[in-house]
Design a protein around this motif. Structure first.
Motif, PDB file in Angstrom:
ATOM      1  N   ALA A 263      -5.861  11.871   8.568  1.00 18.50           N
ATOM      2  CA  ALA A 263      -6.986  11.514   7.708  1.00 18.50           C
ATOM      3  C   ALA A 263      -6.495  10.600   6.586  1.00 18.50           C
ATOM      4  O   ALA A 263      -5.421  10.810   6.014  1.00 18.50           O
ATOM      5  N   VAL A 264      -7.280   9.574   6.290  1.00 18.94           N
ATOM      6  CA  VAL A 264      -6.908   8.591   5.272  1.00 18.94           C
ATOM      7  C   VAL A 264      -7.905   8.676   4.121  1.00 18.94           C
ATOM      8  O   VAL A 264      -9.102   8.437   4.319  1.00 18.94           O
ATOM      9  N   PRO A 265      -7.449   9.022   2.899  1.00 25.60           N
ATOM     10  CA  PRO A 265      -8.365   9.076   1.755  1.00 25.60           C
ATOM     11  C   PRO A 265      -8.758   7.674   1.306  1.00 25.60           C
ATOM     12  O   PRO A 265      -8.039   6.696   1.540  1.00 25.60           O
ATOM     13  N   VAL A 266      -9.893   7.568   0.640  1.00 29.40           N
ATOM     14  CA  VAL A 266     -10.438   6.274   0.258  1.00 29.40           C
ATOM     15  C   VAL A 266      -9.472   5.476  -0.610  1.00 29.40           C
ATOM     16  O   VAL A 266      -9.444   4.235  -0.563  1.00 29.40           O
ATOM     17  N   SER A 267      -8.665   6.147  -1.381  1.00 26.83           N
ATOM     18  CA  SER A 267      -7.715   5.446  -2.257  1.00 26.83           C
ATOM     19  C   SER A 267      -6.709   4.629  -1.470  1.00 26.83           C
ATOM     20  O   SER A 267      -6.068   3.730  -2.028  1.00 26.83           O
ATOM     21  N   GLU A 268      -6.567   4.925  -0.168  1.00 27.42           N
ATOM     22  CA  GLU A 268      -5.565   4.237   0.631  1.00 27.42           C
ATOM     23  C   GLU A 268      -6.154   3.228   1.607  1.00 27.42           C
ATOM     24  O   GLU A 268      -5.417   2.477   2.230  1.00 27.42           O
TER      25      GLU A 268
ATOM     26  N   THR B 154     -13.280  21.956  23.623  1.00 21.83           N
ATOM     27  CA  THR B 154     -13.644  21.830  22.221  1.00 21.83           C
ATOM     28  C   THR B 154     -12.403  21.932  21.338  1.00 21.83           C
ATOM     29  O   THR B 154     -11.548  22.795  21.538  1.00 21.83           O
ATOM     30  N   PHE B 155     -12.332  21.038  20.345  1.00 19.83           N
ATOM     31  CA  PHE B 155     -11.196  20.990  19.433  1.00 19.83           C
ATOM     32  C   PHE B 155     -11.739  20.779  18.022  1.00 19.83           C
ATOM     33  O   PHE B 155     -12.682  19.998  17.825  1.00 19.83           O
ATOM     34  N   ALA B 156     -11.149  21.431  17.020  1.00 14.31           N
ATOM     35  CA  ALA B 156     -11.645  21.335  15.654  1.00 14.31           C
ATOM     36  C   ALA B 156     -10.487  21.324  14.663  1.00 14.31           C
ATOM     37  O   ALA B 156      -9.535  22.112  14.793  1.00 14.31           O
ATOM     38  N   TYR B 157     -10.570  20.440  13.673  1.00 10.79           N
ATOM     39  CA  TYR B 157      -9.545  20.350  12.627  1.00 10.79           C
ATOM     40  C   TYR B 157     -10.218  20.033  11.301  1.00 10.79           C
ATOM     41  O   TYR B 157     -11.203  19.291  11.243  1.00 10.79           O
ATOM     42  N   SER B 158      -9.659  20.583  10.237  1.00  9.20           N
ATOM     43  CA  SER B 158     -10.185  20.323   8.901  1.00  9.20           C
ATOM     44  C   SER B 158      -9.570  19.049   8.329  1.00  9.20           C
ATOM     45  O   SER B 158      -8.489  18.616   8.754  1.00  9.20           O
ATOM     46  N   ILE B 159     -10.267  18.478   7.341  1.00 10.79           N
ATOM     47  CA  ILE B 159      -9.726  17.312   6.649  1.00 10.79           C
ATOM     48  C   ILE B 159      -8.383  17.670   6.014  1.00 10.79           C
ATOM     49  O   ILE B 159      -7.420  16.894   6.076  1.00 10.79           O
ATOM     50  N   GLY B 160      -8.304  18.853   5.436  1.00 14.38           N
ATOM     51  CA  GLY B 160      -7.049  19.264   4.811  1.00 14.38           C
ATOM     52  C   GLY B 160      -5.894  19.283   5.784  1.00 14.38           C
ATOM     53  O   GLY B 160      -4.791  18.836   5.468  1.00 14.38           O
ATOM     54  N   GLU B 161      -6.127  19.791   7.002  1.00 17.14           N
ATOM     55  CA  GLU B 161      -5.065  19.819   8.013  1.00 17.14           C
ATOM     56  C   GLU B 161      -4.706  18.408   8.453  1.00 17.14           C
ATOM     57  O   GLU B 161      -3.527  18.063   8.601  1.00 17.14           O
ATOM     58  N   LEU B 162      -5.719  17.554   8.625  1.00 18.91           N
ATOM     59  CA  LEU B 162      -5.452  16.188   9.088  1.00 18.91           C
ATOM     60  C   LEU B 162      -4.811  15.320   8.010  1.00 18.91           C
ATOM     61  O   LEU B 162      -4.178  14.311   8.321  1.00 18.91           O
ATOM     62  N   LEU B 163      -4.947  15.697   6.763  1.00 19.66           N
ATOM     63  CA  LEU B 163      -4.244  14.966   5.705  1.00 19.66           C
ATOM     64  C   LEU B 163      -2.733  15.167   5.806  1.00 19.66           C
ATOM     65  O   LEU B 163      -1.959  14.344   5.310  1.00 19.66           O
ATOM     66  N   THR B 164      -2.300  16.254   6.443  1.00 18.27           N
ATOM     67  CA  THR B 164      -0.861  16.488   6.601  1.00 18.27           C
ATOM     68  C   THR B 164      -0.296  15.766   7.817  1.00 18.27           C
ATOM     69  O   THR B 164       0.917  15.648   7.968  1.00 18.27           O
ATOM     70  N   GLY B 165      -1.164  15.291   8.712  1.00 19.42           N
ATOM     71  CA  GLY B 165      -0.682  14.566   9.891  1.00 19.42           C
ATOM     72  C   GLY B 165      -1.646  14.660  11.053  1.00 19.42           C
ATOM     73  O   GLY B 165      -2.662  15.365  10.998  1.00 19.42           O
ATOM     74  N   SER B 166      -1.334  13.977  12.120  1.00 17.02           N
ATOM     75  CA  SER B 166      -2.213  13.900  13.290  1.00 17.02           C
ATOM     76  C   SER B 166      -2.094  15.151  14.157  1.00 17.02           C
ATOM     77  O   SER B 166      -1.129  15.911  14.057  1.00 17.02           O
ATOM     78  N   ARG B 167      -3.090  15.333  15.052  1.00 21.39           N
ATOM     79  CA  ARG B 167      -3.097  16.438  15.998  1.00 21.39           C
ATOM     80  C   ARG B 167      -3.541  15.920  17.361  1.00 21.39           C
ATOM     81  O   ARG B 167      -4.545  15.203  17.465  1.00 21.39           O
TER      82      ARG B 167
ATOM     83  N   GLY C   5       0.824  -1.193   0.000  1.00 23.69           N
ATOM     84  CA  GLY C   5       0.000   0.000   0.000  1.00 23.69           C
ATOM     85  C   GLY C   5       0.860   1.245   0.000  1.00 23.69           C
ATOM     86  O   GLY C   5       2.078   1.195  -0.201  1.00 23.69           O
ATOM     87  N   THR C   6       0.242   2.381   0.230  1.00 25.64           N
ATOM     88  CA  THR C   6       0.985   3.632   0.274  1.00 25.64           C
ATOM     89  C   THR C   6       1.628   3.818   1.641  1.00 25.64           C
ATOM     90  O   THR C   6       1.247   3.193   2.620  1.00 25.64           O
ATOM     91  N   SER C   7       2.616   4.678   1.699  1.00 27.49           N
ATOM     92  CA  SER C   7       3.329   4.932   2.946  1.00 27.49           C
ATOM     93  C   SER C   7       2.613   5.992   3.771  1.00 27.49           C
ATOM     94  O   SER C   7       2.048   6.939   3.234  1.00 27.49           O
ATOM     95  N   SER C   8       2.650   5.825   5.085  1.00 27.96           N
ATOM     96  CA  SER C   8       2.061   6.828   5.967  1.00 27.96           C
ATOM     97  C   SER C   8       3.065   7.908   6.347  1.00 27.96           C
ATOM     98  O   SER C   8       2.746   8.817   7.096  1.00 27.96           O
ATOM     99  N   ILE C   9       4.283   7.808   5.827  1.00 26.30           N
ATOM    100  CA  ILE C   9       5.338   8.738   6.229  1.00 26.30           C
ATOM    101  C   ILE C   9       5.177  10.087   5.530  1.00 26.30           C
ATOM    102  O   ILE C   9       5.280  11.147   6.131  1.00 26.30           O
TER     103      ILE C   9
ATOM    104  N   LYS D  40     -11.285   8.581   6.114  1.00 26.92           N
ATOM    105  CA  LYS D  40     -11.517   8.042   7.450  1.00 26.92           C
ATOM    106  C   LYS D  40     -10.656   8.814   8.447  1.00 26.92           C
ATOM    107  O   LYS D  40      -9.454   9.006   8.229  1.00 26.92           O
ATOM    108  N   VAL D  41     -11.315   9.246   9.529  1.00 29.02           N
ATOM    109  CA  VAL D  41     -10.628   9.988  10.588  1.00 29.02           C
ATOM    110  C   VAL D  41     -10.915   9.276  11.908  1.00 29.02           C
ATOM    111  O   VAL D  41     -12.068   9.133  12.310  1.00 29.02           O
TER     112      VAL D  41
END
Length: 501
Positions: A456-461, A426-439, A302-306, A319-320
């Motif tokens: 965040a993990v896109p469906v392709s992965e 309360t904590f809030a994060y966008s999908i775009g931010e979570l695609l760059t890594g965890s918080r 599969g793809t790398s999570s790095i 998926k988050v």
């Protein structure tokens, strides 16, 4: 047919486990489709009592006696919780054996009596008037030391074998999740791969073997069955047909066929073997291995999570995972949480709830019937939000988590924001931010409980479709099975398809 998720091997206070039977069933119903609460019943060749083995022998004998005394009540309670179409229960109890390895018997009959026998095979024979199978578990221990005796194995009474539990993974002596319990290490002679190479035929199951009354405790082992409906009869038919596979925790949806024959099947060789695999995972897929006769035959990486993903389609599925826990509270930290998605929609939510980490009694443990009443519950869910409660504990060690999580499958885009409110913060994060890594965020200044928004993990992965062709016959019966590994270390092991020359 549909995938159903269960635990065929969980213990509670009906013998020498902990927590009430009712709490165990309630916990199972929250995140499983079926379960079997197993009582410890006998150990025909138990070591003789000595000063060194006094505690071992005594707690076994006391547990066996407790189950015998309350068997009718236990059986009736399990019967009452079986509701076709909603939640399925099976009856059963366990026989230890130094010579043959430990087995738990399972039955769809509410009339099954509690009888004793000298071996698993003789126990099944004694229960011949009822529908009964014997499931070997923690098979990888040393032969003669509670490990499996493959010479005595019979696929007729054991269509499935437990390949993963809280004890560890018995697939091979190099598989992840080594045996670390006081019962000892894995021995390659007793692994699943060795049995397949000896020509044994069976399906795979995962179950917790958890001793604190929490069936399906996340990460300790679960089983998937492909069944026509959510009823005892359909689950039982699937077990007999070996339409099963083992998962560690995440509900990895799998469909694997050889020449159209589903996992667990036997199919005649027609010269060419067409293998097809479909996977919908719960995290990024790291690696898929196709095994032929117990040896790696094909790999799909599969793809790398790095490397973080910085560009995504305008719209898609992701998926988050939102995980809660950590801190130093050994008595339990109670969470009240809710989530809200500002745009897009939540397609599905998967709960990853754990029970207290208990594998076997230890001297000084105090019986508490409510130790498994943890309030872990998905209270409500909609396309835009969810509300849940859970209890987490200080991680048992730096390698043994006691966290809880929800996995949100989201249809949205990089601007979609997931907001979580937990215990007043309360904590809030966008999908775009979570695609760059965890918080991660903390609840207090030091030794704090925390919340982790995973990458965040896109469906392709997390979705995979693959096909392979094999034309080489190696044996009169060739066995193909599959191992799936996610980025987060969660696995699935799909039962073999047996191709018969």
């Amino acid at each position: 047919m549909k995938l159903l998720w269960g635990d065929l091997h969980n213990h509670c206070g009906i013998t020498y486990g902990f927590g009430s039977l009712e709490n165990a069933l309630e916990a199972a119903k929250e995140q499983l489709d079926f379960c079997a609460i197993i009582g410890h019943a006998m150990w025909p060749d138990m070591p003789k009592r000595s000063a060194e083995l006094e505690f071992l022998v005594d707690f076994h004998l006391e547990g066996f006696a407790k189950l015998r005394t309350n068997w009718e009540s236990v059986r009736e309670t399990i019967k009452e919780w079986n509701v076709p179409g909603q939640f399925v229960t099976l009856q059963g109890y366990e026989i230890h054996s130094s010579e043959f390895g430990d087995h738990h018997i399972l039955s769809p009959s509410d009339e099954i009596p509690l009888v004793t026998a000298e071996s698993p095979a003789k126990l099944v024979a004694a229960l011949a008037p009822y529908q009964v199978i014997a499931v070997p578990h923690h098979v990888g221990y040393t032969p003669g030391y509670r490990g499996m005796n493959w010479d005595a194995f019979s696929e007729h009474i054991s269509p499935v074998v437990e390949v993963f539990s809280k004890h560890g993974c018995s697939m091979s002596d190099s598989s992840p999740y080594a045996y670390l319990h006081t019962m000892g290490p894995r021995d390659s002679r007793n692994t699943i791969v060795h049995a397949i190479q000896r020509g044994k035929r069976f399906g795979f199951a995962g179950s917790t073997d958890h001793h604190a009354g929490y069936p399906g405790s996340y990460g300790d082992g679960r089983v998937a069955v492909l069944a026509a409906e959510k009823t005892r009869e359909a689950v039982w038919e699937a077990l007999l047909a070996r339409r099963t596979y083992a998962i560690t925790g995440d509900k990895i949806a799998c469909h694997f066929t050889v020449n159209g024959a589903i996992f667990g099947s036997e199919v005649k060789d027609i010269g060419s073997r067409q293998l097809q695999l479909e996977v919908t995972a719960c995290d990024g897929i790291e690696k898929i291995t196709i095994f032929k006769n117990g040896k790696p035959w094909a790999l799909a990486n599969g793809t790398s999570s790095i490397s973080p993903i910085t560009s995504v389609p305008a719209k898609g599925k992701y998926k988050v995972r939102v995980e809660l826990g950590w801190g130093d509270n050994e008595q339990g930290y109670e969470w009240q949480a809710n989530a809200h998605l500002d745009s897009g929609k939540i397609i599905s939510i998967e709960t990853c709830f754990r029970g207290r980490s208990v594998l076997a009694p230890t001297p000084g443990m105090r019986e508490n019937p409510n130790m498994n009443a943890l309030g872990n519950k998905l209270i409500s869910s909609t396309e835009t939000g969810a509300q849940w409660s859970c209890t987490t504990f200080k991680n048992a060690t730096t390698l043994h988590p006691q966290t809880a999580a929800l996995i949100f499958e989201i249809e949205g885009d990089s601007s979609s924001v997931l907001t979580v409110e937990a215990n007043g913060s309360t904590f809030a994060y966008s999908i775009g931010e979570l695609l760059t890594g965890s918080r991660s965020v903390h609840m207090k200044p030091h030794n704090s409980e925390a919340i982790l928004f995973h990458r965040a993990v896109p469906v392709s992965e997390y979705v995979f479709n693959g096909e392979w062709t094999d034309t080489e016959k190696e044996h009169d019966v060739d066995a193909y099975h599959v191992e799936i590994k996610q980025w987060n270390g969660q696995f699935a092991w799909i039962s073999p398809v047996f191709v018969i020359a």
